[in-house]
Design a protein around this motif. Structure first.
Motif, mmCIF file in Angstrom:
data_model
loop_
_atom_site.group_PDB
_atom_site.id
_atom_site.type_symbol
_atom_site.label_atom_id
_atom_site.label_comp_id
_atom_site.label_asym_id
_atom_site.label_seq_id
_atom_site.Cartn_x
_atom_site.Cartn_y
_atom_site.Cartn_z
ATOM 1 N N LEU A 184 1.155 3.616 0.608
ATOM 2 C CA LEU A 184 1.987 2.885 -0.127
ATOM 3 C C LEU A 184 3.356 3.713 0.019
ATOM 4 O O LEU A 184 4.338 2.972 -0.012
ATOM 5 C CB LEU A 184 1.706 2.734 -1.609
ATOM 6 C CG LEU A 184 0.416 1.625 -1.905
ATOM 7 C CD1 LEU A 184 0.125 1.377 -3.246
ATOM 8 C CD2 LEU A 184 0.874 0.281 -1.223
ATOM 9 N N ASP A 199 6.865 1.098 -8.227
ATOM 10 C CA ASP A 199 6.003 -0.052 -7.591
ATOM 11 C C ASP A 199 4.542 -0.014 -7.093
ATOM 12 O O ASP A 199 3.866 -0.761 -7.287
ATOM 13 C CB ASP A 199 6.824 -0.328 -6.183
ATOM 14 C CG ASP A 199 8.417 -0.729 -6.330
ATOM 15 O OD1 ASP A 199 8.474 -1.664 -7.228
ATOM 16 O OD2 ASP A 199 9.096 -0.164 -5.651
ATOM 17 N N HIS A 223 -1.739 -5.664 1.657
ATOM 18 C CA HIS A 223 -1.855 -6.849 1.407
ATOM 19 C C HIS A 223 -2.999 -7.207 0.582
ATOM 20 O O HIS A 223 -3.224 -8.105 -0.293
ATOM 21 C CB HIS A 223 -2.014 -7.808 2.246
ATOM 22 C CG HIS A 223 -3.019 -7.519 3.501
ATOM 23 N ND1 HIS A 223 -4.403 -8.000 2.921
ATOM 24 C CD2 HIS A 223 -3.232 -7.146 4.622
ATOM 25 C CE1 HIS A 223 -5.115 -7.799 4.074
ATOM 26 N NE2 HIS A 223 -4.555 -6.973 5.133
ATOM 27 N N ARG A 282 2.538 -0.642 -10.432
ATOM 28 C CA ARG A 282 2.498 -1.952 -10.461
ATOM 29 C C ARG A 282 1.223 -2.430 -9.559
ATOM 30 O O ARG A 282 0.487 -3.354 -10.135
ATOM 31 C CB ARG A 282 3.681 -2.636 -10.411
ATOM 32 C CG ARG A 282 3.642 -4.267 -10.552
ATOM 33 C CD ARG A 282 5.030 -4.842 -10.334
ATOM 34 N NE ARG A 282 5.654 -4.731 -9.025
ATOM 35 C CZ ARG A 282 5.149 -5.413 -8.063
ATOM 36 N NH1 ARG A 282 4.486 -6.251 -8.175
ATOM 37 N NH2 ARG A 282 6.107 -5.029 -6.902
ATOM 38 N N LEU A 283 1.447 -2.197 -8.249
ATOM 39 C CA LEU A 283 0.484 -2.819 -7.393
ATOM 40 C C LEU A 283 -0.871 -2.459 -7.535
ATOM 41 O O LEU A 283 -1.815 -2.921 -7.283
ATOM 42 C CB LEU A 283 1.029 -2.494 -5.892
ATOM 43 C CG LEU A 283 1.980 -3.077 -5.383
ATOM 44 C CD1 LEU A 283 2.664 -2.461 -4.212
ATOM 45 C CD2 LEU A 283 1.852 -4.681 -5.303
ATOM 46 N N VAL A 319 -3.937 -4.933 -2.164
ATOM 47 C CA VAL A 319 -3.751 -4.443 -3.469
ATOM 48 C C VAL A 319 -2.885 -5.572 -4.041
ATOM 49 O O VAL A 319 -1.909 -5.905 -4.007
ATOM 50 C CB VAL A 319 -2.772 -3.289 -3.258
ATOM 51 C CG1 VAL A 319 -2.473 -2.553 -4.576
ATOM 52 C CG2 VAL A 319 -3.422 -2.308 -2.217
ATOM 53 N N LYS A 320 -3.693 -6.180 -5.258
ATOM 54 C CA LYS A 320 -3.137 -7.033 -5.979
ATOM 55 C C LYS A 320 -2.266 -6.410 -6.978
ATOM 56 O O LYS A 320 -2.501 -5.691 -7.718
ATOM 57 C CB LYS A 320 -4.333 -7.716 -6.603
ATOM 58 C CG LYS A 320 -5.205 -8.490 -5.639
ATOM 59 C CD LYS A 320 -6.291 -9.273 -6.450
ATOM 60 C CE LYS A 320 -7.327 -9.768 -5.253
ATOM 61 N NZ LYS A 320 -6.703 -10.708 -4.304
ATOM 62 N N PRO A 321 -1.191 -7.245 -7.247
ATOM 63 C CA PRO A 321 -0.167 -6.875 -8.409
ATOM 64 C C PRO A 321 -0.401 -7.103 -9.418
ATOM 65 O O PRO A 321 -1.424 -8.181 -9.723
ATOM 66 C CB PRO A 321 1.318 -7.661 -7.855
ATOM 67 C CG PRO A 321 0.665 -8.636 -7.230
ATOM 68 C CD PRO A 321 -0.608 -8.462 -6.341
#
Length: 212
Positions: free
Chosen positions: A146, A155, A206, A158-159, A208-210
């Motif tokens: 990331l 960020d 894509h 959060r992710l 990694v869910k927020p």
């Protein structure tokens, strides 16, 4: 890990000087030893990046020096035999069985010597990089991935549905294991050493869910 200098082990000062000139002109730091005993002392004091080892040496022969280095240091650095006398196929086989990575006959071509050295050092670097990657946990590799995608700690937190403090701890561990001090350096090392290649390197961005 070994150092950055190539150790030239030969009892002939003219040959040592010639090889050292070839190496330094190509950008490789080099140091010398004129006997097996001196080579062992040098390696114990500061393990080299690679050893160019003559077979016929006063006192301890090159074969024995190679065996002792492998017993003491394992595969920490490549060893290349360089010989003008023992050039038969069984000599080469004996040297390789003792743990040498390559065997070059004298006289040799300058470009051949440099090509073989470069190949061994590149391989050594890739092995070392894989070793570093293996010390990073799956979560640390995910954070590194990331970071390399341009995300900051907030960020990433959060992710990953995590706290900035936890992400900060992961980042500190990554820096320590990679031997760097900044995010830019960590990302540069990751690209240079291909630490993020492969299925297990990190979770794709894509996936990694927020946090909701």
């Amino acid at each position: 890990m070994g150092g950055t200098a190539i150790l030239i082990v030969d009892d002939d000062p003219v040959i040592r000087a010639a090889i050292r000139t070839i190496l330094t002109d190509a950008g490789y730091p080099a140091r010398e030893a004129d006997s097996g005993a001196e080579a062992l002392r040098s390696v114990r004091l500061d393990p080299p990046a690679l050893v160019l080892l003559d077979v016929n040496l006063p006192g301890i022969c090159g074969y024995e020096v190679c065996r002792l280095m492998r017993d003491e240091f394992g595969d920490q650095f490549p060893i290349v035999f360089v010989s003008g006398a023992r050039t038969e196929s069984f000599d080469r086989v004996a040297g390789l069985l003792l743990g040498a990575n390559d065997y070059i006959s004298k006289p040799f071509r300058e470009d051949e010597l440099l090509a073989r050295i470069q190949s061994l050092l590149v391989h050594r670097h890739k092995v070392a990089a894989r070793s570093v990657a293996s010390r990073l946990t799956a979560r640390e590799l995910q954070v590194l991935r990331l970071l390399s995608n341009g995300l900051g700690p907030d960020d990433i937190a959060r992710l990953m549905v995590s706290s900035p403090k936890t992400v900060g701890a992961h980042v500190e561990h990554i820096y320590m294991k990679l031997g760097v001090q900044t995010r830019a350096q960590a990302v540069a090392v990751a690209y240079r050493d291909e630490l993020l290649d492969g299925e297990s390197a990190a979770v794709p961005l894509h996936s990694v869910k927020p946090a909701s």
